[in-house]
Design a protein around this motif. Structure first.
Motif, PDB file in Angstrom:
ATOM      1  N   ILE A  86      -5.120   0.287   3.677  1.00 34.07           N
ATOM      2  CA  ILE A  86      -4.322   0.957   2.654  1.00 34.07           C
ATOM      3  C   ILE A  86      -3.264   1.811   3.352  1.00 34.07           C
ATOM      4  O   ILE A  86      -3.594   2.641   4.201  1.00 34.07           O
ATOM      5  CB  ILE A  86      -5.198   1.848   1.746  1.00 34.07           C
ATOM      6  CG1 ILE A  86      -6.346   1.044   1.136  1.00 34.07           C
ATOM      7  CG2 ILE A  86      -4.360   2.523   0.674  1.00 34.07           C
ATOM      8  CD1 ILE A  86      -5.917  -0.061   0.206  1.00 34.07           C
ATOM      9  N   ASP A 110      -3.160   1.360  11.698  1.00 38.14           N
ATOM     10  CA  ASP A 110      -4.356   1.559  10.887  1.00 38.14           C
ATOM     11  C   ASP A 110      -5.420   2.114  11.819  1.00 38.14           C
ATOM     12  O   ASP A 110      -6.000   1.399  12.622  1.00 38.14           O
ATOM     13  CB  ASP A 110      -4.822   0.248  10.256  1.00 38.14           C
ATOM     14  CG  ASP A 110      -5.939   0.454   9.249  1.00 38.14           C
ATOM     15  OD1 ASP A 110      -6.663   1.467   9.346  1.00 38.14           O
ATOM     16  OD2 ASP A 110      -6.089  -0.406   8.364  1.00 38.14           O
ATOM     17  N   GLN A 143     -13.454   6.092   2.306  1.00 31.74           N
ATOM     18  CA  GLN A 143     -13.137   6.337   0.895  1.00 31.74           C
ATOM     19  C   GLN A 143     -12.696   7.781   0.674  1.00 31.74           C
ATOM     20  O   GLN A 143     -11.778   8.048  -0.093  1.00 31.74           O
ATOM     21  CB  GLN A 143     -14.333   6.009   0.006  1.00 31.74           C
ATOM     22  CG  GLN A 143     -14.542   4.531  -0.182  1.00 31.74           C
ATOM     23  CD  GLN A 143     -15.758   4.223  -1.047  1.00 31.74           C
ATOM     24  OE1 GLN A 143     -16.527   5.099  -1.415  1.00 31.74           O
ATOM     25  NE2 GLN A 143     -15.935   2.948  -1.361  1.00 31.74           N
ATOM     26  N   GLN A 146      -9.129   8.101   2.112  1.00 38.40           N
ATOM     27  CA  GLN A 146      -8.179   7.405   1.248  1.00 38.40           C
ATOM     28  C   GLN A 146      -7.942   8.203  -0.030  1.00 38.40           C
ATOM     29  O   GLN A 146      -6.800   8.345  -0.475  1.00 38.40           O
ATOM     30  CB  GLN A 146      -8.681   5.998   0.914  1.00 38.40           C
ATOM     31  CG  GLN A 146      -8.576   5.032   2.062  1.00 38.40           C
ATOM     32  CD  GLN A 146      -9.190   3.682   1.751  1.00 38.40           C
ATOM     33  OE1 GLN A 146     -10.018   3.541   0.852  1.00 38.40           O
ATOM     34  NE2 GLN A 146      -8.799   2.671   2.514  1.00 38.40           N
ATOM     35  N   TYR A 157       0.706   6.168  -2.010  1.00 34.66           N
ATOM     36  CA  TYR A 157       0.352   4.795  -1.664  1.00 34.66           C
ATOM     37  C   TYR A 157       1.609   3.938  -1.679  1.00 34.66           C
ATOM     38  O   TYR A 157       2.397   4.004  -2.617  1.00 34.66           O
ATOM     39  CB  TYR A 157      -0.657   4.281  -2.691  1.00 34.66           C
ATOM     40  CG  TYR A 157      -0.868   2.794  -2.680  1.00 34.66           C
ATOM     41  CD1 TYR A 157      -1.714   2.206  -1.757  1.00 34.66           C
ATOM     42  CD2 TYR A 157      -0.225   1.979  -3.601  1.00 34.66           C
ATOM     43  CE1 TYR A 157      -1.916   0.834  -1.750  1.00 34.66           C
ATOM     44  CE2 TYR A 157      -0.420   0.610  -3.604  1.00 34.66           C
ATOM     45  CZ  TYR A 157      -1.264   0.046  -2.673  1.00 34.66           C
ATOM     46  OH  TYR A 157      -1.457  -1.306  -2.668  1.00 34.66           O
ATOM     47  N   THR A 160      -0.291  -2.313   1.521  1.00 44.41           N
ATOM     48  CA  THR A 160      -1.415  -2.687   2.378  1.00 44.41           C
ATOM     49  C   THR A 160      -0.904  -3.199   3.719  1.00 44.41           C
ATOM     50  O   THR A 160       0.274  -3.518   3.865  1.00 44.41           O
ATOM     51  CB  THR A 160      -2.266  -3.794   1.724  1.00 44.41           C
ATOM     52  OG1 THR A 160      -1.435  -4.926   1.475  1.00 44.41           O
ATOM     53  CG2 THR A 160      -2.901  -3.311   0.432  1.00 44.41           C
TER      54      THR A 160
END
Length: 183
Positions: A86, A110, A143, A146, A157, A160
């Motif tokens: 993400i 990432d 999680q 994020q 956001y 991806t």
């Protein structure tokens, strides 16, 4: 005989609305020193508004090499970081995520693993390779991070990142690695 009802022209309505807006801005400035009642969230950020207007229905789908361009070294590109696929725009905090910032190493890649281990002193921890970590802890930590970026008033956001297959061995556990149940 003259009609006793008062008629408002379009100009009168504009004057009233303008007066209300001016009064609102004045009172907001008086009480909060801002014209937005202290709100400083992403909806006042022109970059966010442009993204929402032009890209909201078309999130980015980057490769790892494309993501690496968004690390803050090119002033014409936004600063992105990714957590387990993400991608978030963190351009609104260049002193934190830009070159020389304390979290610059997290940008343009990432680095899901480092969000789980908290091991910022090993370069091989800045990867999306989660092998060798407790799955439940990794899932919970990822999680949580994020959600932090989703909910933040400065970050948003953008899409991806597609992970390349991992062919090397997983990084060796670092000295400061968190263990399941310890936070």
């Amino acid at each position: 005989m003259r009609d006793s009802r008062t008629k408002f022209s379009f100009l009168d309505i504009l004057r009233i609305l303008g007066g209300i807006l001016f009064l609102n801005a004045f009172l907001s400035w008086w009480f909060t020193s801002t014209s937005t009642w202290g709100y400083r969230g992403k909806w006042l950020n022109t970059d966010y508004l442009k993204f929402r207007l032009f890209n909201a229905n078309n999130p980015l789908n980057l490769t790892i090499s494309e993501l690496s361009l968004y690390n803050g070294t090119d002033k014409h590109l936004p600063i992105y970081l990714a957590i387990d696929g993400i991608v978030f725009d963190v351009s609104s905090s260049p002193k934190v995520y830009g070159p020389g910032g304390p979290y610059h190493e997290l940008t343009g890649k990432d680095a899901a693993r480092v969000y789980v281990t908290g091991c910022f002193n090993k370069k091989d921890e800045y990867t999306y390779d989660l092998r060798g970590l407790d799955e439940t802890e990794a899932e919970n930590d990822i999680q949580s991070w994020q959600q932090f970026f989703f909910d933040h008033d400065k970050y948003w956001y953008v899409g991806t990142v597609q992970h390349e297959p991992i062919t090397s061995d997983p990084p060796a556990p670092c000295e400061h690695m968190k263990f399941p149940g310890m936070h």
